[in-house]
Scaffold this motif. Structure first.
Motif, mmCIF file in Angstrom:
data_model
loop_
_atom_site.group_PDB
_atom_site.id
_atom_site.type_symbol
_atom_site.label_atom_id
_atom_site.label_comp_id
_atom_site.label_asym_id
_atom_site.label_seq_id
_atom_site.Cartn_x
_atom_site.Cartn_y
_atom_site.Cartn_z
ATOM 1 N N MET A 59 -6.139 3.924 -4.697
ATOM 2 C CA MET A 59 -4.743 3.512 -4.916
ATOM 3 C C MET A 59 -4.716 2.055 -5.360
ATOM 4 O O MET A 59 -5.561 1.269 -4.955
ATOM 5 C CB MET A 59 -3.943 3.652 -3.617
ATOM 6 C CG MET A 59 -3.818 5.072 -3.139
ATOM 7 S SD MET A 59 -2.749 5.202 -1.708
ATOM 8 C CE MET A 59 -3.926 5.129 -0.375
ATOM 9 N N THR A 102 -5.765 -3.974 -3.461
ATOM 10 C CA THR A 102 -4.515 -4.723 -3.306
ATOM 11 C C THR A 102 -4.630 -6.023 -4.077
ATOM 12 O O THR A 102 -5.491 -6.856 -3.777
ATOM 13 C CB THR A 102 -4.256 -5.020 -1.810
ATOM 14 O OG1 THR A 102 -4.054 -3.773 -1.153
ATOM 15 C CG2 THR A 102 -3.027 -5.885 -1.606
ATOM 16 N N SER A 155 -2.284 -1.453 -5.514
ATOM 17 C CA SER A 155 -1.056 -1.995 -4.908
ATOM 18 C C SER A 155 -0.928 -3.490 -5.152
ATOM 19 O O SER A 155 -1.916 -4.168 -5.439
ATOM 20 C CB SER A 155 -1.032 -1.684 -3.407
ATOM 21 O OG SER A 155 -1.868 -2.545 -2.693
ATOM 22 N N ILE A 190 0.847 -1.207 0.000
ATOM 23 C CA ILE A 190 0.000 0.000 0.000
ATOM 24 C C ILE A 190 0.879 1.252 0.000
ATOM 25 O O ILE A 190 0.641 2.207 -0.741
ATOM 26 C CB ILE A 190 -0.942 -0.002 1.233
ATOM 27 C CG1 ILE A 190 -1.947 -1.142 1.119
ATOM 28 C CG2 ILE A 190 -1.646 1.348 1.386
ATOM 29 C CD1 ILE A 190 -2.826 -1.344 2.337
ATOM 30 N N ASN A 213 2.497 3.499 -2.844
ATOM 31 C CA ASN A 213 1.814 4.663 -3.418
ATOM 32 C C ASN A 213 2.380 5.980 -2.911
ATOM 33 O O ASN A 213 2.334 6.985 -3.623
ATOM 34 C CB ASN A 213 0.308 4.592 -3.116
ATOM 35 C CG ASN A 213 -0.383 3.560 -3.971
ATOM 36 O OD1 ASN A 213 -0.650 3.794 -5.141
ATOM 37 N ND2 ASN A 213 -0.645 2.388 -3.396
ATOM 38 N N VAL A 271 -7.989 1.266 -1.303
ATOM 39 C CA VAL A 271 -6.830 0.600 -1.915
ATOM 40 C C VAL A 271 -7.258 -0.746 -2.495
ATOM 41 O O VAL A 271 -7.823 -1.581 -1.783
ATOM 42 C CB VAL A 271 -5.717 0.311 -0.870
ATOM 43 C CG1 VAL A 271 -4.425 -0.056 -1.586
ATOM 44 C CG2 VAL A 271 -5.505 1.480 0.064
#
Ligand code: KG4
Ligand code: ZN
Length: 385
Positions: free
Chosen positions: A315, A180, A317, A144, A147, A178
């Motif tokens: 974001m 992921t 990740s 994470i 970013n 996020v």
């Protein structure tokens, strides 16, 4: 604050030195020794082999990171080769009053236990010997924080490098969502502030990266599967094939929750290729359809979650965030559907496993003085997030 990051959770031995100030991160060195070629012939990572490679590589990789950081900073700097000794050694920059590393951040899990142990025990030994604090970082948290390395726009970054007192405005605003997506995890995580994570959806079975790896194995195109599938899929665009003859499902696409499931998609691919008479020629089309099925589900759920939770930032990740189609398609959709939401995507170098992301997560822990005594740092293969 200068942080040494160490990452050995799977098959990459990595060390990095970062300089963190306020919200900005300057990567002084980022060394990754990959074992992909060694594991390729087995079609996946062999834990014992990975552990042995980590033992061989860990100190050279850390020394390399120290030397590269020294070169980057050119003047007074860190401990050098053969100086993993005590402070009283007059040739040691720590002794000479040179800049020093303020803390060590190390991945403690999740991952392969035999791999994690090499990183954690090395970090503990160095923290003890250098008498500096240590931070245990969750591997997913590290992904994470990749970013934050790339979150500052170029003009701000230049001003930051020139002036030590320049305050950088981060582009990452909370609440942030996020996505992921790695070899072991597929999760949607809501972040309301640093260090606070709420999982709002995750996979019931295979992770997205794992699905790519298994699909590539079924198609016989190599390991790791994600990049192999992406390369094959890109051939479809270049061949400009117009008719679409392969159709795979988009699992859980219309379910109201934010969870995922990819094992059925892999089975659907298996059944389709079992009936296929012309697999060699059609491999790019299978790859393109498989990749698009994964991307459709990931993007649809991410957009719905961001809308529902009023997120100011999205974001990406994890290793799958290196996927060019995922990056560009998500960018287009965020710009058209969520005009007030900023999309942040790590640079390619920080998408797959690396230690700069671990050092960065560690820096934000260190800012909160969130250290762990070295005696309590323990590798944990099943570490929750
Ligand atoms: O984050 P990562 O390096 O390691 C884990 O923490 O698992 O992710 C590795 C995963 C692998 O499954 C690999 O196939 C996938 O990331 N991956 C990709 C791409 N590059 C790596 N998947 C899709 N497209 C890519 N370009
Ligand atoms: Zn990873």
């Amino acid at each position: 604050m200068i942080i040494l990051g160490i990452e050995t959770s799977c098959d990459e031995t990595a060390a990095s030195i970062i300089d963190g100030r306020g919200n900005n991160i300057k990567v002084l060195s980022n060394v990754v020794s990959s074992q992909i070629e060694i594991h390729q012939k087995y079609g996946g990572v062999v834990p014992e082999v990975a552990a042995r490679e980590h033992i061989l590589n860990i100190l050279p990789v850390i020394n390399d990171a120290l030397e590269k950081a020294n070169a980057e900073n050119s003047n007074n700097f860190f401990c050098q080769k053969n100086q993993l000794t005590n402070k009283k050694n007059p040739s040691n920059p720590l002794y000479q009053g040179g800049k020093k590393i303020d803390a060590i951040a190390v991945t403690i899990g999740p991952g392969l236990i035999t791999s994690l142990i090499i990183g954690t025990e090395t970090a503990k030994t160095l923290a003890y010997q250098w008498k500096i604090p240590i931070i245990g970082v969750n591997h997913i948290e590290g992904h994470i924080y990749a970013n934050w390395i790339s979150s500052i726009n170029k003009i701000e970054s230049q001003k930051f490098i020139k002036s030590k007192s320049y305050k950088v405005k981060s582009q990452i605003k909370f609440p942030a969502l996020v996505l992921t997506v790695s070899g072991g995890h597929t999760m949607l995580i809501l972040m309301k502030k640093h260090g606070q994570y709420q999982t709002i959806g995750e996979t019931f079975d295979d992770a997205a990266g794992e699905a790519f790896d298994k699909a590539a194995q079924l198609l016989g195109i190599g390991y790791p599967g994600g990049p192999a599938i992406a390369i094959e899929a890109a051939r479809v665009k270049s061949q400009k094939l117009k008719t679409k003859s392969i159709c795979l499902p988009r699992p859980m696409l219309n379910k109201k929750n934010f969870d995922f499931s990819f094992s059925g998609l892999k089975t659907a691919l298996l059944y389709a290729i079992q009936k296929e008479k012309n697999l060699k020629e059609k491999t790019p089309e299978y790859c393109e359809e498989f990749q698009q099925a994964v991307i459709d589900v990931l993007i649809t759920k991410t957009i719905k979650a961001a809308q529902k939770l009023n997120c100011k930032t999205i974001m990406l990740s994890g290793g799958v965030s290196a996927n060019k189609e995922l990056r560009s398609q998500l960018d287009v959709i965020v710009k058209t559907k969520l005009i007030d939401t900023k999309l942040i995507i790590p640079e390619l170098e920080y998408c797959t496993d690396n230690a700069a992301m671990i050092a960065t997560a560690g820096y934000f822990h260190a800012k909160r003085k969130d250290f762990t005594p070295w005696q309590k740092i323990k590798a944990n293969c099943n570490k929750d997030f």
